[in-house]
Design a protein around this motif. Structure first.
Motif, PDB file in Angstrom:
ATOM      1  N   MET A   1       0.838  -1.176   0.000  1.00  0.00           N
ATOM      2  CA  MET A   1       0.000   0.000   0.000  1.00  0.00           C
ATOM      3  C   MET A   1       0.886   1.243   0.000  1.00  0.00           C
ATOM      4  SD  MET A   1      -3.077  -1.269   0.019  1.00  0.00           S
ATOM      5  CE  MET A   1      -4.036   0.175   0.313  1.00  0.00           C
ATOM      6  N   THR A   2       0.304   2.318  -0.465  1.00  0.00           N
ATOM      7  CA  THR A   2       1.054   3.566  -0.530  1.00  0.00           C
ATOM      8  C   THR A   2       0.213   4.726   0.000  1.00  0.00           C
ATOM      9  OG1 THR A   2       0.322   4.112  -2.778  1.00  0.00           O
ATOM     10  CG2 THR A   2       2.326   2.772  -2.574  1.00  0.00           C
ATOM     11  N   VAL A   3       0.899   5.821   0.247  1.00  0.00           N
ATOM     12  CA  VAL A   3       0.264   7.070   0.671  1.00  0.00           C
ATOM     13  C   VAL A   3       0.692   8.138  -0.326  1.00  0.00           C
ATOM     14  CG1 VAL A   3       0.163   8.819   2.481  1.00  0.00           C
ATOM     15  CG2 VAL A   3       0.241   6.395   3.097  1.00  0.00           C
ATOM     16  N   THR A   4      -0.265   8.933  -0.789  1.00  0.00           N
ATOM     17  CA  THR A   4       0.031  10.008  -1.730  1.00  0.00           C
ATOM     18  C   THR A   4      -0.266  11.347  -1.078  1.00  0.00           C
ATOM     19  OG1 THR A   4      -0.503   8.588  -3.604  1.00  0.00           O
ATOM     20  CG2 THR A   4      -0.483  10.966  -4.007  1.00  0.00           C
ATOM     21  N   PHE A   5       0.715  12.228  -1.094  1.00  0.00           N
ATOM     22  CA  PHE A   5       0.568  13.609  -0.632  1.00  0.00           C
ATOM     23  C   PHE A   5       0.270  14.445  -1.874  1.00  0.00           C
ATOM     24  CE2 PHE A   5       3.293  11.569   2.416  1.00  0.00           C
ATOM     25  CZ  PHE A   5       3.032  12.165   3.634  1.00  0.00           C
ATOM     26  N   THR A   6      -0.763  15.289  -1.818  1.00  0.00           N
ATOM     27  CA  THR A   6      -1.096  16.141  -2.954  1.00  0.00           C
ATOM     28  C   THR A   6      -1.959  17.310  -2.477  1.00  0.00           C
ATOM     29  OG1 THR A   6      -1.840  16.137  -5.261  1.00  0.00           O
ATOM     30  CG2 THR A   6      -3.177  14.884  -3.671  1.00  0.00           C
ATOM     31  N   ALA A   7      -2.389  18.136  -3.427  1.00  0.00           N
ATOM     32  CA  ALA A   7      -3.269  19.268  -3.110  1.00  0.00           C
ATOM     33  C   ALA A   7      -4.690  18.768  -2.901  1.00  0.00           C
ATOM     34  CB  ALA A   7      -3.235  20.288  -4.243  1.00  0.00           C
ATOM     35  N   ALA A   8      -5.401  19.413  -2.007  1.00  0.00           N
ATOM     36  CA  ALA A   8      -6.802  19.062  -1.764  1.00  0.00           C
ATOM     37  C   ALA A   8      -7.607  19.267  -3.044  1.00  0.00           C
ATOM     38  CB  ALA A   8      -7.366  19.919  -0.635  1.00  0.00           C
ATOM     39  N   PHE A   9      -8.476  18.324  -3.329  1.00  0.00           N
ATOM     40  CA  PHE A   9      -9.304  18.364  -4.527  1.00  0.00           C
ATOM     41  C   PHE A   9     -10.361  19.452  -4.420  1.00  0.00           C
ATOM     42  CE2 PHE A   9     -13.194  17.106  -6.724  1.00  0.00           C
ATOM     43  CZ  PHE A   9     -12.717  16.972  -8.010  1.00  0.00           C
ATOM     44  N   GLN A  10     -10.621  20.109  -5.536  1.00  0.00           N
ATOM     45  CA  GLN A  10     -11.739  21.045  -5.647  1.00  0.00           C
ATOM     46  C   GLN A  10     -12.480  20.723  -6.938  1.00  0.00           C
ATOM     47  OE1 GLN A  10     -10.352  25.089  -5.355  1.00  0.00           O
ATOM     48  NE2 GLN A  10      -9.783  24.857  -3.206  1.00  0.00           N
TER      49      GLN A  10
ATOM     50  N   VAL B   1      -6.515  20.475 -14.034  1.00  0.00           N
ATOM     51  CA  VAL B   1      -5.254  20.810 -13.394  1.00  0.00           C
ATOM     52  C   VAL B   1      -4.677  19.545 -12.774  1.00  0.00           C
ATOM     53  CG1 VAL B   1      -4.207  22.115 -11.506  1.00  0.00           C
ATOM     54  CG2 VAL B   1      -6.030  23.138 -12.841  1.00  0.00           C
ATOM     55  N   SER B   2      -3.414  19.321 -12.992  1.00  0.00           N
ATOM     56  CA  SER B   2      -2.733  18.220 -12.314  1.00  0.00           C
ATOM     57  C   SER B   2      -1.818  18.829 -11.265  1.00  0.00           C
ATOM     58  CB  SER B   2      -1.895  17.411 -13.301  1.00  0.00           C
ATOM     59  OG  SER B   2      -2.672  16.453 -13.917  1.00  0.00           O
ATOM     60  N   TRP B   3      -1.920  18.309 -10.060  1.00  0.00           N
ATOM     61  CA  TRP B   3      -1.086  18.796  -8.968  1.00  0.00           C
ATOM     62  C   TRP B   3       0.074  17.843  -8.749  1.00  0.00           C
ATOM     63  CZ3 TRP B   3      -1.769  23.494  -7.113  1.00  0.00           C
ATOM     64  CH2 TRP B   3      -2.992  24.113  -7.360  1.00  0.00           C
ATOM     65  N   PRO B   4       1.179  18.355  -8.241  1.00  0.00           N
ATOM     66  CA  PRO B   4       2.275  17.441  -7.930  1.00  0.00           C
ATOM     67  C   PRO B   4       1.836  16.446  -6.868  1.00  0.00           C
ATOM     68  CG  PRO B   4       2.810  19.699  -7.238  1.00  0.00           C
ATOM     69  CD  PRO B   4       1.467  19.730  -7.874  1.00  0.00           C
ATOM     70  N   GLU B   5       2.376  15.262  -6.958  1.00  0.00           N
ATOM     71  CA  GLU B   5       2.086  14.220  -5.980  1.00  0.00           C
ATOM     72  C   GLU B   5       3.393  13.646  -5.467  1.00  0.00           C
ATOM     73  OE1 GLU B   5      -0.275  11.298  -8.007  1.00  0.00           O
ATOM     74  OE2 GLU B   5      -2.111  12.478  -7.796  1.00  0.00           O
ATOM     75  N   VAL B   6       3.404  13.307  -4.201  1.00  0.00           N
ATOM     76  CA  VAL B   6       4.543  12.599  -3.606  1.00  0.00           C
ATOM     77  C   VAL B   6       3.960  11.285  -3.099  1.00  0.00           C
ATOM     78  CG1 VAL B   6       6.348  12.618  -1.858  1.00  0.00           C
ATOM     79  CG2 VAL B   6       5.675  14.764  -2.984  1.00  0.00           C
ATOM     80  N   ASN B   7       4.326  10.190  -3.754  1.00  0.00           N
ATOM     81  CA  ASN B   7       3.785   8.879  -3.419  1.00  0.00           C
ATOM     82  C   ASN B   7       4.874   8.053  -2.745  1.00  0.00           C
ATOM     83  OD1 ASN B   7       3.205   5.836  -4.390  1.00  0.00           O
ATOM     84  ND2 ASN B   7       1.302   6.962  -4.090  1.00  0.00           N
ATOM     85  N   VAL B   8       4.562   7.533  -1.555  1.00  0.00           N
ATOM     86  CA  VAL B   8       5.535   6.763  -0.779  1.00  0.00           C
ATOM     87  C   VAL B   8       4.862   5.516  -0.201  1.00  0.00           C
ATOM     88  CG1 VAL B   8       6.913   8.799  -0.176  1.00  0.00           C
ATOM     89  CG2 VAL B   8       5.077   8.083   1.333  1.00  0.00           C
ATOM     90  N   SER B   9       5.669   4.552   0.179  1.00  0.00           N
ATOM     91  CA  SER B   9       5.120   3.354   0.822  1.00  0.00           C
ATOM     92  C   SER B   9       4.559   3.724   2.192  1.00  0.00           C
ATOM     93  CB  SER B   9       6.219   2.298   0.990  1.00  0.00           C
ATOM     94  OG  SER B   9       7.144   2.717   1.976  1.00  0.00           O
TER      95      SER B   9
END
Length: 169
Positions: A1-10, A68-76
């Motif tokens: 499983m992973t966790v993705t950090f990104t901008a809140a969706f609107q 719009v695509s926001w940057p994402e930081v995806n990590v385990s």
């Protein structure tokens, strides 16, 4: 499983929904439709007669057409725990909830503080997992935490500029 950090969706982030065949958009695509329901109906109609067994069984896929695509930081999950701990968000190591939302300014402050006070990440060598000796934890390369914190810094700065919160899940 992973966790993705990104901008809140609107809602303004999306044009609509696109349905595609599981074999790919070259086989079938709905184009952009206004509602998810319309995309599901059109995709299921295609899937019922599709030559691909998986598409017939699962009904194709519906995705969001983003403006719009926001940057994402995806990590385990393991690395997410390490990062959230460095940021002061992980109060309990056994807490299974690896999701949250934060004001971009506050998140950026935590990232900058973590970069300033955290020692250089020495990494973690690969080792047998404590819970299951047949599973191998592949570890973490030296400098990984600082590299990811810099990526989170970029994300937080973009979120702050756009007036968005930072989310992770």
């Amino acid at each position: 499983m992973t966790v993705t950090f990104t901008a809140a969706f609107q809602p303004a982030d999306m044009r609509g929904f696109i349905g595609t065949c599981l074999t790919g958009p070259a086989v079938f695509t709905t184009g952009t439709l206004a509602s998810r329901e319309d995309a599901v109906v059109a995709t299921r109609a295609h899937a019922s007669g599709c030559a691909d067994e998986d598409c017939r069984y699962y009904g194709g896929q519906v995705t969001v057409d983003e403006v719009v695509s926001w940057p994402e930081v995806n990590v385990s999950n393991a690395n997410a725990r390490t990062l959230l701990d460095a940021l002061g968000y992980l109060a309990d190591e056994d807490d299974p909830e690896l999701c949250g939302v934060a004001d971009a300014d506050l998140f950026l402050g935590r990232v900058l503080l973590a970069l300033a006070v955290a020692p250089a990440d020495a990494g973690v060598p690969a080792h047998a997992a404590v819970e299951n000796p047949r599973a191998i934890d592949l570890g973490r390369r030296p400098g990984y935490v600082q590299e990811r914190l810099e990526q989170l810094r970029t994300l937080a700065e973009e979120c702050r500029t756009a007036g968005r919160e930072v989310t992770w899940a």
